[in-house]
Design a protein around this motif. Structure first.
Motif, PDB file in Angstrom:
ATOM      1  N   GLU A 298      49.887  38.354  10.492  1.00 31.06           N
ATOM      2  CA  GLU A 298      49.474  39.506  10.751  1.00 31.06           C
ATOM      3  C   GLU A 298      49.718  40.476   9.499  1.00 31.06           C
ATOM      4  OE1 GLU A 298      47.423  41.755  11.419  1.00 31.06           O
ATOM      5  OE2 GLU A 298      47.686  42.197  13.334  1.00 31.06           O
ATOM      6  N   SER A 300      48.107  43.665   9.253  1.00 33.18           N
ATOM      7  CA  SER A 300      47.724  45.185   9.353  1.00 33.18           C
ATOM      8  C   SER A 300      48.587  45.998   9.932  1.00 33.18           C
ATOM      9  CB  SER A 300      46.408  44.941  10.436  1.00 33.18           C
ATOM     10  OG  SER A 300      46.810  44.454  11.638  1.00 33.18           O
ATOM     11  N   GLU A 302      50.767  45.539  12.525  1.00 35.06           N
ATOM     12  CA  GLU A 302      51.132  45.304  13.889  1.00 35.06           C
ATOM     13  C   GLU A 302      52.623  44.930  14.003  1.00 35.06           C
ATOM     14  OE1 GLU A 302      49.779  46.537  16.348  1.00 35.06           O
ATOM     15  OE2 GLU A 302      48.042  47.252  15.339  1.00 35.06           O
ATOM     16  N   ARG A 394      42.974  39.450  21.899  1.00 35.79           N
ATOM     17  CA  ARG A 394      42.534  40.595  21.378  1.00 35.79           C
ATOM     18  C   ARG A 394      41.279  40.519  21.051  1.00 35.79           C
ATOM     19  NH1 ARG A 394      45.434  42.474  15.723  1.00 35.79           N
ATOM     20  NH2 ARG A 394      44.469  40.829  14.381  1.00 35.79           N
ATOM     21  N   THR A 396      39.589  42.823  19.345  1.00 34.78           N
ATOM     22  CA  THR A 396      39.459  43.897  18.097  1.00 34.78           C
ATOM     23  C   THR A 396      40.329  43.473  16.931  1.00 34.78           C
ATOM     24  OG1 THR A 396      40.641  45.600  18.901  1.00 34.78           O
ATOM     25  CG2 THR A 396      38.374  45.702  19.531  1.00 34.78           C
ATOM     26  N   SER A 397      39.957  43.984  15.688  1.00 41.79           N
ATOM     27  CA  SER A 397      40.701  43.414  14.693  1.00 41.79           C
ATOM     28  C   SER A 397      42.091  44.030  14.474  1.00 41.79           C
ATOM     29  CB  SER A 397      40.148  43.710  13.382  1.00 41.79           C
ATOM     30  OG  SER A 397      39.623  45.143  13.190  1.00 41.79           O
ATOM     31  N   THR A 398      42.299  45.168  15.480  1.00 44.57           N
ATOM     32  CA  THR A 398      43.595  45.803  15.405  1.00 44.57           C
ATOM     33  C   THR A 398      44.365  45.845  16.592  1.00 44.57           C
ATOM     34  OG1 THR A 398      42.706  47.990  15.615  1.00 44.57           O
ATOM     35  CG2 THR A 398      43.048  47.409  13.366  1.00 44.57           C
ATOM     36  N   LYS A 460      34.139  38.076  12.080  1.00 40.30           N
ATOM     37  CA  LYS A 460      35.133  38.455  12.192  1.00 40.30           C
ATOM     38  C   LYS A 460      35.037  39.570  13.372  1.00 40.30           C
ATOM     39  CE  LYS A 460      36.692  38.485   7.407  1.00 40.30           C
ATOM     40  NZ  LYS A 460      37.242  39.391   6.208  1.00 40.30           N
ATOM     41  N   PRO A 462      35.298  43.081  15.601  1.00 39.70           N
ATOM     42  CA  PRO A 462      35.048  44.477  15.050  1.00 39.70           C
ATOM     43  C   PRO A 462      36.344  45.411  15.052  1.00 39.70           C
ATOM     44  CG  PRO A 462      34.626  44.177  17.394  1.00 39.70           C
ATOM     45  CD  PRO A 462      35.032  42.654  16.779  1.00 39.70           C
ATOM     46  N   SER A 463      36.669  46.505  14.627  1.00 37.61           N
ATOM     47  CA  SER A 463      37.375  47.276  14.478  1.00 37.61           C
ATOM     48  C   SER A 463      37.220  48.316  15.746  1.00 37.61           C
ATOM     49  CB  SER A 463      37.223  48.453  13.387  1.00 37.61           C
ATOM     50  OG  SER A 463      37.474  47.923  12.029  1.00 37.61           O
ATOM     51  N   GLU A 464      38.615  48.780  16.364  1.00 37.01           N
ATOM     52  CA  GLU A 464      38.610  49.406  17.470  1.00 37.01           C
ATOM     53  C   GLU A 464      37.721  51.038  17.400  1.00 37.01           C
ATOM     54  OE1 GLU A 464      41.921  50.696  21.077  1.00 37.01           O
ATOM     55  OE2 GLU A 464      42.644  49.877  18.931  1.00 37.01           O
ATOM     56  N   ILE A 465      37.013  50.814  18.448  1.00 40.15           N
ATOM     57  CA  ILE A 465      36.314  52.558  18.266  1.00 40.15           C
ATOM     58  C   ILE A 465      36.808  53.218  19.504  1.00 40.15           C
ATOM     59  CG2 ILE A 465      34.007  53.483  18.447  1.00 40.15           C
ATOM     60  CD1 ILE A 465      32.715  50.907  17.421  1.00 40.15           C
TER      61      ILE A 465
END
Length: 1517
Positions: A298, A300, A302, A394, A396-398, A460, A462-465
């Motif tokens: 990881e 990012s 985390e 998960r 999402t990507s984060t 990939k 998606p990012s968290e919205i």
């Protein structure tokens, strides 16, 4: 009998028939030789041929298992070595098979060793024997050869390795033709005198191997190393099968075995032929032999650090695997997290999988089958500080996403397999999260990660919205509640704020308790139930703080630090609160705090369960906070063992307070503080009843009803203390709360040491309470047994109670006991009668860290006493504490004291008949009355009188329950006491001083007391000299103790100069009082503060017309003496001239009677009635019917009248008779007296006579009781009657043990206060309306002279109880304009002058109770919030600083205070009248009171007034 064949018949070449004499014939066959097997094959006993590769493969192929006989999978060494052998046999350091006897008795000084199998000395095992002096001997034990193992194979054995130089041992695998010998287990050094179980994971081995156990000695070998009970488990390959269930199993290609589908493509050869691993997708598998495959670290943010790739063991000993899982060798690779530095506790490493396709589509038919995507992995969690490993999914990507699996703590030195089913409607990826433990032994490893039936996704995640959330404006509903009321949530009812957060739902929807602490909290699902967490650390990251958690989250190494199960569910799934000591530093604290609780009930208790386990666990405290003041009420410290323990804190009646549960960290991480199941028990305030109290209840003065059993137990059940009023509790004999002394309890002389009185906590940490049970604060006292040095184990201390009568019925003793600590001994309660002790109760060991109430019924055929015996336990943590001992009203005092006093009185009366001065005789009334009736002063000598201490203590007595004493000594320059006395001013002179003892602690107290002085004059003073310096330290207090009160009249502490100081304390009007000097240590192992030259001045009451009497209601005899008003008109002359019995009309009051009337008339005329619920009736007569029992005449001087009595001859023992007043007396406490004469003479088995009051409910309150034989005479009784409600008075007599137990009454009378329920205005003095009546002297002075700073009454009472009589209290306010402060003499000063460090009021009261807050330059200190007022808010027209508005004081339209003062206060001379009743104060309202400089001036006084302008740069004089 001998059996021989009679005949033999051969029927064929291979069959013969044998017959015996018993007619039994046997057919015997001759076996044919089997066909020969190939040379390399194994031949079974039945001729079956087995391939060599199948011999010793953990699967028996021969019918009887002969192919596995030389290599058994289990061996206990009882019948042989099972193929295990010593390789270097004969080198003097060998593994040999033997048993205990083979080891010499003196071998290694070890006791005989029992084997593990049978646990006897006859059992066998493999053991090392040494008989060589070689420096490097080696013992090598080898097992038999095995062909292969299955993937789940493990080896388990029991190993013994004990001794101071026993050395290390290692186990390894040996492969045929391979020099690489991977170590699979090691042990180092002494493992204790026990067999230790070891399990080693072998896994899938595909080639022949041996197990070797090597032991190397480095010249010195001292110990025993042994092996027993070897077992190979799950090592055989699955058997072949004709077919397999196709939906759940796979049919292996060559071995034809069945394996589960979940075992396919998992990087393990489960079939034995590798066919279950054929055709697998490499992108779904990773064994880390060639890197991370499709996994990645990881990046990012985390995580904190990365997983590391390694082969062989991890760098840290005793953590991590020795080899990988795939190959099972030190050459294989795996991933692990390194828990050593620079990693910190709870740092995380995150490993990411590739992205996978959704396993189902949510818009499709839900009944359609979902794909079973499966994730398999192997993990290794070995080490004492292993924390956690988790798997997340998960989309999402984060973020971490959803947790799928988590494991905490040490799991053993094994690889474990885990299988997870994955489901997601969106593309997803898997995260493996490793978390570091709280030390370096916390490495976590993973290996052989694989997916089954999962499809990779090309894109990939998606990012968290985060969607925008619009918070609607709150809607304020209308209500009609006023300020100071709470608005209920739904129905908008109004509830007083005092009823919010009181554990009682006053709103119909319960909203008044919504934002409060819950009555009960088990912390399930992490719910804190209103408890707020407070952390004091400056840096919250890694701070010591409370947190909710579960037992299942424990990582290895925490097993002994916090509980694996909660208290509520007794499960690892249950929740609790814990303060994790892995965070923070030594001494850091964290709080759990309630919101403000408005009110609690009288029985309110805080009950909780706590767990404090670990070598360095800190402490747990419970505090009560009222505003900004917190008091410690409970604490525990140190290791309490791996168990839940209960804590109880009695709260009782409280208002507007908070409960704080505080954890303090110990010196290291080894031990967390844990709590669970907190409850507030019986805490709802009682509600006033709408109906009268029952006969089983006591009616409180405030209208509440409480159980009668709750009376007089030192707990305020009523809420107004009316159940604990000393007058209500008159009938409760022997009760003691130890607030000052032992009451009627006494130290025994035949024990080893004494019980002591203590305030606060006991000296030894880890034992004893935080405070007493009565007051529940550090000032309260209790009785305790100190178990520390110099006491020894089994030493005993005893106290013995008052003598109780055998006539006691329904007698119970209650007491509170505290026995907490791991060294607690024994508390025993005995009943003592005729010198014999009978055990009633015995408590041994730790009973819990809280005060517990115990109740014991008491009875005995003889008069008896209760004895408490404390016995010292095994360690100093064994303090035993007692408090609040009470006896029920059924417990009657024995007659011994009464008989003693009677005999003493008779002797004294006989002596008193002689002329005064002859033989030194005096009456009891002449003892301790400040008058020397004997020429040599012996009547006053032992009273605690004036004393220079040159000839002893003069009767001043030390308390028997103090930790140390006032000692009599002389001056000393070297020691801590004064260098000289005051009397002689010489080092040879004597004085009393506080002794310094080796174990003395700060706060210890010592007391000396006088005897009970009968009466003092209104001008009585006590003069004495005291010495307190830096060296001779301590605090001295002067106390006055009366029957119902203890008052401090003087105290001094701190350095007072290296000299003797004089003080004169007015005592004035007192009756039946003791004078007590209390010394208090100011620091540990200290003392020296001293007293000398005590002198009572003008204390003897004066004859003639007195200027004062001790009480305002006293009666003044014609001779001038004073007597108490309740002695007037009681048929007993107390004045020498008998003027107190003149003009009496005592029988005019209802219930009063002399019984001189006809028998049919007395009930009506005396306004008495016989009770219907008794056993028989009272009667009147002029003499009793039974000779030798009861009186022969009535009480009158002539003896010609009648009396009331019970005739006991025809009655049974225990029968009772009651007579009660018809009319009720008004409710009163302590003012109404009944006087009567009683006669109890006849038998030694005499019964009892009791006096009760009873309110409307009928509940009887015992006021007085007598039992036993009181002699052949009429006895006088004067009883105070009390009840919170209008009451009747009942006289109850109980028949004794024989016919000679008559009880008689005569001349019953009541004081006039009984009818008006209040004190009577004294005669003859009456002052005018505008005059002040002196309290203790018969004087009237001008009302304006009251509290003017000058004593005008002879008894100085005009200067007593003035607004500032108590130092440090604020005077009354209200007569000064806003922005001003009112001094005690009604002077008004600008409120800006308050709390400025300068005394502006005459007595300095403008600086009382000031806050300790320090403000910045030009800021104003404010007593209330916000604390500091900035300059810009001064004089802005808004009052911010309450209550005196000091920020708006002295503004005056922005002109300076100096200008204003000069304008309105020109100095001037004031005319003063010579009339003494006029005292003028005409200076401006905020100036000081005028003080005349020359008392001789008639008309002019010069006044000084100093005013200060309180801004920088200005001053005025």
């Amino acid at each position: 009998m001998d059996k021989k064949p009679l005949s033999s018949v051969t029927t064929s070449p291979t069959i013969s028939l044998m017959c015996y004499s018993n007619f039994l014939c046997v057919v015997k066959g001759v076996a044919q030789p089997p066909p020969a097997c190939p040379p390399s094959w194994f031949t079974c006993d039945d001729g079956k041929c087995i391939e060599a590769r199948k011999v010793c493969d953990f699967t028996p192929h021969c019918t009887l298992g002969e192919d596995e006989a030389s290599c058994p999978s289990r061996c206990d060494f009882e019948t042989g070595p099972c193929g295990w052998y010593e390789v270097t046999l004969g080198d003097g350091f060998d593994w040999v098979r033997g048993f205990s006897a083979d080891v010499p008795a003196d071998y290694y000084s070890h006791p005989p060793l029992a084997d593990h199998t049978t646990n006897t000395t006859e059992g066998h095992f493999m053991v090392i024997l040494r008989n060589s002096s070689s420096l490097h001997p080696k013992a090598l034990l080898m097992g038999p050869w095995f062909q292969q193992t299955a993937s789940g194979c493990t080896l388990t054995f029991w190993h013994y390795n004990s001794g101071i130089s026993v050395g290390a041992a290692s186990m390894y695998l040996r492969f045929e033709g391979d020099q690489n010998q991977p170590v699979i287990w090691t042990t180092l050094y002494d493992q204790g005198r026990r067999w230790n179980q070891v399990t080693v994971q072998l896994g899938r081995i595909t080639q022949p191997f041996q197990i070797g156990l090597a032991k190397i000695s480095l010249g010195v070998f001292d110990g025993i190393s042994a092996l027993d009970d070897i077992s190979f488990d799950n090592c055989s390959l699955p058997p072949a099968a004709t077919e397999c269930p196709s939906d759940t199993h796979f049919h292996c290609v060559h071995t034809r075995a069945c394996v589960q589908r979940l075992q396919l493509c998992d990087l393990l050869d489960d079939c034995g032929d590798g066919s279950d691993e054929e055709g697998c997708s490499p992108e779904l598998q990773c064994d880390f032999e060639k890197g991370l495959c499709n996994w990645e670290q990881e990046q990012s943010g985390e995580d904190v650090f990365d997983w590391a790739l390694i082969s062989g063991p991890t760098p840290t000993l005793n953590t991590g695997p020795l080899r990988d899982h795939t190959l099972g060798t030190s050459n294989g690779h795996y991933l692990y997290i390194e828990s050593s530095l620079p990693q910190e506790f709870k740092d995380t490493a995150v490993l990411l999988s590739q992205v996978f396709q959704p396993t189902y589509q949510p818009d499709k038919d839900p009944s359609s089958p979902k794909k079973k995507c499966v994730f398999r992995f192997h993990y290794h969690m070995f080490g004492l500080q292993v924390f956690s490993l988790a798997v997340h999914l998960r989309t999402t990507s984060t973020g971490l996403g959803e947790m799928m699996w988590e494991k905490y703590g040490h799991q053993g030195n094994l690889w474990y397999r885990e299988t997870l089913y994955l489901q997601s409607a969106k593309p997803f990826q898997i995260l493996i999260v490793g978390t570091v433990g709280d030390d370096f032994n916390g490495d976590i490893a993973i290996d052989d990660l694989s997916f089954l039936d999962c499809e990779p996704h090309d894109g990939k995640l998606p990012s968290e919205i985060i969607p925008a959330v619009t918070t609607p404006a709150p809607t304020v509903l209308p209500h009609s509640c006023s300020e100071g009321e709470f608005v209920c949530g739904i129905y908008r009812e109004c509830v007083p704020l005092s009823q919010v957060c009181d554990f009682k739902h006053d709103c119909s929807d319960g909203s008044d308790e919504t934002n409060c602490v819950n009555e009960r909290c088990d912390f399930e699902d992490g719910n804190t139930c209103g408890w707020k967490m407070i952390t004091y650390a400056l840096v919250l990251n890694h701070a010591f703080h409370w947190a909710a958690n579960q037992g299942k989250s424990i990582h290895n190494g925490e097993q002994n630090h916090r509980p694996a199960i909660d208290h509520t569910l007794n499960s690892s799934e249950g929740w609790y609160m814990y303060a994790d000591s892995s965070n923070g530093a030594y001494g850091q604290s964290t709080d759990l705090q309630t919101p403000i609780i408005s009110a609690t009930g009288p029985l309110c208790a805080l009950i909780f369960w706590y767990h404090m386990s670990g070598f360095t666990v800190g402490s747990l405290q419970v505090l009560l906070r009222h505003r900004n003041i917190s008091n410690l009420v409970w604490y525990q410290t140190g290791n309490q063992g791996n168990k839940w323990k209960q804590g109880v804190v009695f709260l009782g009646l409280q208002n507007n307070f908070q409960v704080i549960i505080r954890a303090k960290r110990g010196i290291s991480y080894m031990g967390d503080v844990v709590i669970d199941d907190i409850s507030f028990h019986n805490c709802s305030p009682p509600l006033p009843l709408n109906q009268p109290c029952s006969s089983e209840q006591y009616a409180c003065a405030n209208g509440h009803c409480i159980p009668q059993d709750n009376l007089c137990d030192f707990i305020n059940h009523c809420g107004d203390n009316s159940d604990e009023n000393p007058y209500i509790c008159k009938g409760f004999s022997g009760r003691c709360n130890f607030e000052f002394d032992l009451c009627s309890w006494r130290q025994c002389q035949e024990d080893d040491f004494d019980w002591l009185i203590k305030a606060g906590s006991t000296p030894t940490v880890g034992t004893g309470p935080s405070n007493d049970h009565t007051l529940r604060d550090p000032s309260g006292h209790y009785l305790y047994l100190e178990s520390s040095f110099p006491q020894a184990i089994s030493d005993t201390a005893r106290i013995i109670g008052p003598l109780l009568s055998s006539r006691s019925s329904n007698c119970k003793m209650r007491f509170f006991v505290h026995m907490s600590g791991d060294g607690i001994g024994t508390l025993s309660v005995f009943i003592k009668a005729d010198g014999h002790l009978d055990l009633l109760l015995e408590l041994t060991g730790d009973q819990g860290n809280y005060w517990q109430m115990r109740e014991i019924p008491l009875s005995h055929p003889r008069d008896f006493q209760v004895v408490f015996e404390g016995k010292v336990g095994r360690s100093e943590k064994g303090d035993i504490c007692l408090d609040d001992i009470t006896f029920s009203p059924g417990c009657l005092l024995g007659p011994e004291r009464s008989i003693f006093l009677l005999s003493r009185l008779l002797v004294m009366q006989k002596h008193a008949s002689r002329p005064k001065g002859q033989h030194g005789c005096y009456t009891p009334e002449q003892i301790c009355d400040f008058t020397e009736n004997c020429p040599d002063g012996t009547d006053e000598r032992n009273c605690g009188t004036s004393c220079s201490f040159e000839n002893g203590r003069c009767g001043w007595k030390s308390s028997l329950a103090d930790n140390f004493d006032w000692a009599l000594g002389t001056g000393s320059v070297q020691s801590i006491r004064p260098p000289y006395d005051h009397t002689l001013m010489s080092e040879n002179g004597h004085f009393l001083y506080l002794e310094a003892t080796p174990v003395g602690l700060k706060g210890d107290k010592a007391h000396i007391r006088s005897s009970v002085w009968k009466e003092s004059s209104a001008i009585c003073k006590l003069s004495f000299w005291y010495y307190i310096s830096h060296k001779a330290s301590g605090t001295i207090r002067l106390l006055i103790k009366t029957e119902n009160d203890l008052t401090e009249v003087w105290n001094k502490t701190g350095h007072q100069g290296n000299e003797w100081n004089h003080v004169e304390v007015p005592l004035r009007k007192l009756r039946n009082f003791e004078v007590i000097f209390e010394g208090i240590r100011s620091r540990d192992v200290s003392g020296g503060a001293a007293l000398d030259d005590l002198e009572f001045i003008d204390c003897a009451p004066r004859a003639g017309k007195p200027i004062s009497c001790p009480a305002v209601t006293d009666f003044v005899c014609q001779s001038g003496h004073c007597i108490e008003s309740h002695l007037v008109c009681d048929n007993k002359p107390d004045c020498a001239d008998q003027s107190d019995e003149m003009n009496c009309h005592i029988h005019d009051l209802p219930g009063a009677c002399d019984f001189n009337m006809e028998e049919i008339e007395w009930e009506e005329r005396c306004q008495l009635f016989q009770d219907a619920d008794d056993d028989f009736d009272w009667r009147i007569s002029q003499r009793t019917e039974t000779p030798g029992a009861g009186p022969q005449t009535d009480h009158s001087a002539e003896g010609a009248g009648s009396f009331l009595y019970i005739h006991s001859a025809p009655q049974r023992e225990g029968d009772i008779a009651k007579v009660t007043t018809r009319n009720r007396f008004p409710a009163s406490i302590g003012v109404c007296h009944v006087r009567f004469w009683y006669f109890m003479h006849g038998s030694d088995k005499m019964g009892t006579l009791k006096v009760y009051t009873a309110g409307p409910s009928g509940t009887p309150l015992l006021m007085w009781a007598a039992t036993g034989n009181h002699g052949n005479q009429w006895k006088y009784a004067n009883v105070i009657l009390s009840n919170t409600a209008p009451f009747r008075v009942t006289f109850q007599a109980e028949v004794g043990g024989d016919m000679w137990t008559d009880v008689a009454l005569d001349d019953i009378s009541y004081t006039s206060e009984c009818m008006v329920a209040g004190p009577v205005t004294p005669q003859p003095l009456t002052c005018a309306v505008d005059q002040f009546q002196c309290t203790h002297s018969f004087q009237c002075i001008s009302g304006s002279w009251w509290c003017d700073g000058e004593p005008d009454c002879m008894d100085h009472s005009d200067e007593e109880h003035c607004p500032t009589v108590v130092p440090g209290t604020l005077p009354p306010q209200g007569d000064c304009p806003p922005g001003h402060y009112q001094c005690s003499n009604n002077l008004c000063i600008p409120s800006i002058l308050r709390c400025d460090g300068v005394l502006d009021c005459p007595n300095g009261e403008d600086e009382y109770l000031c806050p300790l807050l320090k403000c910045e330059l030009e800021e104003l200190v404010c007593e209330s919030s916000p604390g500091c007022i900035p300059l810009l808010k001064r004089c802005d027209g808004f009052a911010n600083c309450l209550p005196f508005h000091s920020d708006e004081s002295s503004c005056y339209g922005n002109i300076s205070l100096l200008t204003y003062i000069l304008q309105i206060t020109p100095p001037r001379v004031v005319q003063v009248s010579k009339t003494p009743s006029i005292k003028l104060s005409t200076w401006p309202a905020f100036a000081a009171k005028p003080q005349p400089l020359n008392q001789g001036c008639d008309t002019v006084s010069v006044f000084q007034n100093i005013l200060y302008y309180k801004q920088p740069g200005y001053s005025l004089t």
